[in-house]
Motif scaffolding. Sequence first.
Motif, PDB file in Angstrom:
ATOM      1  N   GLU A  57       0.913  -1.056  -0.181  1.00  0.00           N
ATOM      2  CA  GLU A  57       0.017   0.119  -0.042  1.00  0.00           C
ATOM      3  C   GLU A  57       0.935   1.321   0.141  1.00  0.00           C
ATOM      4  OE1 GLU A  57      -3.743   2.193   2.457  1.00  0.00           O
ATOM      5  OE2 GLU A  57      -2.977  -0.017   3.161  1.00  0.00           O
ATOM      6  N   PHE A  58       1.787   1.097   0.831  1.00  0.00           N
ATOM      7  CA  PHE A  58       2.846   2.288   0.813  1.00  0.00           C
ATOM      8  C   PHE A  58       3.495   2.593  -0.482  1.00  0.00           C
ATOM      9  CE2 PHE A  58       7.076   4.309   1.664  1.00  0.00           C
ATOM     10  CZ  PHE A  58       6.736   5.702   2.247  1.00  0.00           C
ATOM     11  N   LYS A  59       4.002   1.489  -1.202  1.00  0.00           N
ATOM     12  CA  LYS A  59       4.564   1.626  -2.328  1.00  0.00           C
ATOM     13  C   LYS A  59       3.679   2.274  -3.561  1.00  0.00           C
ATOM     14  CE  LYS A  59       7.635  -2.168  -2.013  1.00  0.00           C
ATOM     15  NZ  LYS A  59       8.121  -3.555  -2.414  1.00  0.00           N
ATOM     16  N   LYS A  60       2.147   1.960  -3.424  1.00  0.00           N
ATOM     17  CA  LYS A  60       1.550   2.418  -4.378  1.00  0.00           C
ATOM     18  C   LYS A  60       0.956   3.818  -4.136  1.00  0.00           C
ATOM     19  CE  LYS A  60      -1.249  -1.773  -5.272  1.00  0.00           C
ATOM     20  NZ  LYS A  60      -2.526  -2.498  -5.111  1.00  0.00           N
ATOM     21  N   LEU A  61       1.183   4.339  -2.766  1.00  0.00           N
ATOM     22  CA  LEU A  61       0.916   5.757  -2.338  1.00  0.00           C
ATOM     23  C   LEU A  61       1.888   6.572  -2.921  1.00  0.00           C
ATOM     24  CD1 LEU A  61      -0.474   5.448   0.973  1.00  0.00           C
ATOM     25  CD2 LEU A  61      -1.922   6.128  -0.904  1.00  0.00           C
ATOM     26  N   GLU A  69      -1.485  15.959  -4.951  1.00  0.00           N
ATOM     27  CA  GLU A  69      -2.005  16.357  -4.215  1.00  0.00           C
ATOM     28  C   GLU A  69      -2.741  15.264  -3.357  1.00  0.00           C
ATOM     29  OE1 GLU A  69      -4.883  19.305  -5.442  1.00  0.00           O
ATOM     30  OE2 GLU A  69      -3.418  20.771  -5.802  1.00  0.00           O
ATOM     31  N   ALA A  70      -3.233  14.230  -4.274  1.00  0.00           N
ATOM     32  CA  ALA A  70      -3.993  13.127  -3.624  1.00  0.00           C
ATOM     33  C   ALA A  70      -2.889  12.356  -2.826  1.00  0.00           C
ATOM     34  CB  ALA A  70      -4.569  12.204  -4.499  1.00  0.00           C
ATOM     35  N   THR A  71      -1.668  12.002  -3.360  1.00  0.00           N
ATOM     36  CA  THR A  71      -0.699  11.240  -2.528  1.00  0.00           C
ATOM     37  C   THR A  71      -0.280  11.973  -1.099  1.00  0.00           C
ATOM     38  OG1 THR A  71       0.407  10.556  -4.643  1.00  0.00           O
ATOM     39  CG2 THR A  71       1.705  10.315  -2.500  1.00  0.00           C
ATOM     40  N   ARG A  76      -0.909  11.291   4.587  1.00  0.00           N
ATOM     41  CA  ARG A  76      -0.818  11.666   5.673  1.00  0.00           C
ATOM     42  C   ARG A  76      -1.935  10.568   6.610  1.00  0.00           C
ATOM     43  NH1 ARG A  76      -2.417  17.996   4.929  1.00  0.00           N
ATOM     44  NH2 ARG A  76      -0.247  18.890   4.339  1.00  0.00           N
ATOM     45  N   ASN A  77      -3.070  10.193   6.015  1.00  0.00           N
ATOM     46  CA  ASN A  77      -3.870   9.322   6.585  1.00  0.00           C
ATOM     47  C   ASN A  77      -3.017   7.738   6.833  1.00  0.00           C
ATOM     48  OD1 ASN A  77      -6.818  10.324   6.675  1.00  0.00           O
ATOM     49  ND2 ASN A  77      -5.949  11.246   4.901  1.00  0.00           N
ATOM     50  N   PHE A  78      -2.273   7.337   5.946  1.00  0.00           N
ATOM     51  CA  PHE A  78      -1.740   5.895   5.882  1.00  0.00           C
ATOM     52  C   PHE A  78      -0.856   6.150   7.192  1.00  0.00           C
ATOM     53  CE2 PHE A  78       1.826   3.218   5.256  1.00  0.00           C
ATOM     54  CZ  PHE A  78       1.201   2.012   4.962  1.00  0.00           C
ATOM     55  N   VAL A  79      -0.014   7.082   7.394  1.00  0.00           N
ATOM     56  CA  VAL A  79       0.824   7.197   8.592  1.00  0.00           C
ATOM     57  C   VAL A  79      -0.058   7.487  10.002  1.00  0.00           C
ATOM     58  CG1 VAL A  79       2.619   8.641   9.675  1.00  0.00           C
ATOM     59  CG2 VAL A  79       2.682   8.346   7.248  1.00  0.00           C
ATOM     60  N   ARG A  80      -0.884   8.164   9.914  1.00  0.00           N
ATOM     61  CA  ARG A  80      -1.604   8.363  11.382  1.00  0.00           C
ATOM     62  C   ARG A  80      -2.567   7.026  11.392  1.00  0.00           C
ATOM     63  NH1 ARG A  80      -6.296  13.112  12.187  1.00  0.00           N
ATOM     64  NH2 ARG A  80      -7.265  11.938  10.450  1.00  0.00           N
ATOM     65  N   ASN A  81      -2.993   6.618  10.666  1.00  0.00           N
ATOM     66  CA  ASN A  81      -3.809   5.346  10.768  1.00  0.00           C
ATOM     67  C   ASN A  81      -3.078   4.034  10.902  1.00  0.00           C
ATOM     68  OD1 ASN A  81      -6.014   6.863  10.354  1.00  0.00           O
ATOM     69  ND2 ASN A  81      -6.372   6.270   8.121  1.00  0.00           N
ATOM     70  N   ASN A  82      -1.837   3.861  10.739  1.00  0.00           N
ATOM     71  CA  ASN A  82      -1.073   2.603  10.842  1.00  0.00           C
ATOM     72  C   ASN A  82       0.014   2.603  11.559  1.00  0.00           C
ATOM     73  OD1 ASN A  82      -2.353   0.834   8.609  1.00  0.00           O
ATOM     74  ND2 ASN A  82      -2.244   2.828   7.655  1.00  0.00           N
ATOM     75  N   ALA A 109      -6.546  18.972   3.754  1.00  0.00           N
ATOM     76  CA  ALA A 109      -6.418  20.112   2.815  1.00  0.00           C
ATOM     77  C   ALA A 109      -4.693  20.094   1.994  1.00  0.00           C
ATOM     78  CB  ALA A 109      -6.576  21.399   3.156  1.00  0.00           C
ATOM     79  N   SER A 110      -4.612  19.356   0.938  1.00  0.00           N
ATOM     80  CA  SER A 110      -3.295  19.262   0.481  1.00  0.00           C
ATOM     81  C   SER A 110      -2.446  20.338   0.294  1.00  0.00           C
ATOM     82  CB  SER A 110      -3.397  18.586  -0.916  1.00  0.00           C
ATOM     83  OG  SER A 110      -4.211  19.380  -1.996  1.00  0.00           O
ATOM     84  N   GLU A 111      -3.241  21.652   0.114  1.00  0.00           N
ATOM     85  CA  GLU A 111      -2.412  22.886  -0.096  1.00  0.00           C
ATOM     86  C   GLU A 111      -1.985  23.357   1.167  1.00  0.00           C
ATOM     87  OE1 GLU A 111      -6.782  24.072   0.868  1.00  0.00           O
ATOM     88  OE2 GLU A 111      -5.629  22.581  -0.329  1.00  0.00           O
ATOM     89  N   ASN A 112      -2.357  22.895   2.520  1.00  0.00           N
ATOM     90  CA  ASN A 112      -1.879  23.408   3.688  1.00  0.00           C
ATOM     91  C   ASN A 112      -0.642  22.164   4.063  1.00  0.00           C
ATOM     92  OD1 ASN A 112      -1.480  23.800   6.626  1.00  0.00           O
ATOM     93  ND2 ASN A 112      -3.340  25.268   6.277  1.00  0.00           N
ATOM     94  N   GLN A 113       0.403  22.846   4.366  1.00  0.00           N
ATOM     95  CA  GLN A 113       1.356  21.846   4.794  1.00  0.00           C
ATOM     96  C   GLN A 113       1.424  21.386   6.254  1.00  0.00           C
ATOM     97  OE1 GLN A 113       4.782  24.211   3.627  1.00  0.00           O
ATOM     98  NE2 GLN A 113       4.937  22.854   1.727  1.00  0.00           N
ATOM     99  N   LEU A 114       0.434  22.145   7.051  1.00  0.00           N
ATOM    100  CA  LEU A 114       0.523  21.660   8.340  1.00  0.00           C
ATOM    101  C   LEU A 114       1.703  21.583   9.264  1.00  0.00           C
ATOM    102  CD1 LEU A 114      -2.551  19.317   8.633  1.00  0.00           C
ATOM    103  CD2 LEU A 114      -2.268  21.480   9.963  1.00  0.00           C
TER     104      LEU A 114
END
Length: 359
Positions: A57-61, A69-71, A76-82, A109-114
């Motif tokens: 999954e990580f390789k695909k991402l 932007e989608a990546t 972010r979600n992959f890291v937080r959830n796993n 929001a992909s445009e916000n680097q947080l």
Amino acid sequence: MNYPRQETYKIKAEILTPVHIGDGTDMEPLEYVIKDKFYKVNMEEWLSTLLGEKAEEFKKLTGKEYAQEATLVALRNFVRNNIDTEKYTEWAVDVSDAAQKKYEEKFNASENQLTMSPFIRTGGKPFLPGSSIKGALRTAYLNFLKRSSPVVIKEKNRADLVEGELFKATVEGRNGRVRFDIDKDPFRAIRIKDVFLPEGATFFEEVINYKKKDGRINPTTILILSEVTYGSLIDKPVPVELEISLDRKVLCNRESGIDALHEKINVQNLLTACDNFYRNALNEEKDKFLSAVSNGEVISKVYQQILDHAKGGYLFRLGWGSGLISMTIAQELRTERRYGKSKHLVMGKYPMGFLKLSI
């Protein structure tokens, strides 16, 4: 006269309002996770353990077929959830409700680097650098010399010459150009140790930039998320102890090159210089920022609370967000003329960086 090689003093320091001293980096969401706390995660170590479906999954991402932007959001979600924060956390600190809310609002929001600005650390522990403390002490002492000296500063935009004139530490080079001579700097005889903050002394918070306009002060849209200290004014005292050493032989030996003007430097008069300078800076800052505004009552009360808490000690200021007034030794030396129009405030009312020092 025989002087001891060093005089060392222990100074009690109580943080009054949040202090931020950054490490010069900004962390992005792939370096941290916010859940019940802020977790600085070790991505490299965690990724090295990924196997099977999660590895694929990580390789695909991170593959080319994903839009950029989608990546970013997906990662972010992959890291937080796993990621297992119990295993792969380098350090963790509290996070305010306001900072966590901004994190959740902007997470997808992909445009916000947080980006988050961490406190300076060594070995995973936040600390007050001795160099920063010494710099704030130096500014106050230079202000004392400026107030008591008839020296006329000719080149205001050259900080080295301003310091050289006041310290009586200038030398003429081969080309006839006057420059600051570091060998004559009295502060080379002063050493201040780094100070580790106690456990649980910091948290991540939204620092809001307020701007003065049309008779009101209002928050701007600038997003600033920084790790700051707690403090007495926000009901969580952070006591620390500073260690200041004076090399009396260097200060008093004329062969050292340091002018006799500085022979009487001691901790008492250095702290007095700090108290005078930072009290005046606080009052000037309050007047410039809050004069002729209709909604500054709460912030004005906080400035007064700082002065009240500092009674019986010496007011001091340190770190990012202190502002131009607290970092410039005299008003006539400021090259910026529009200062006082904006201010960084924590929790919408606390000016940053104030401490109370006590012997």
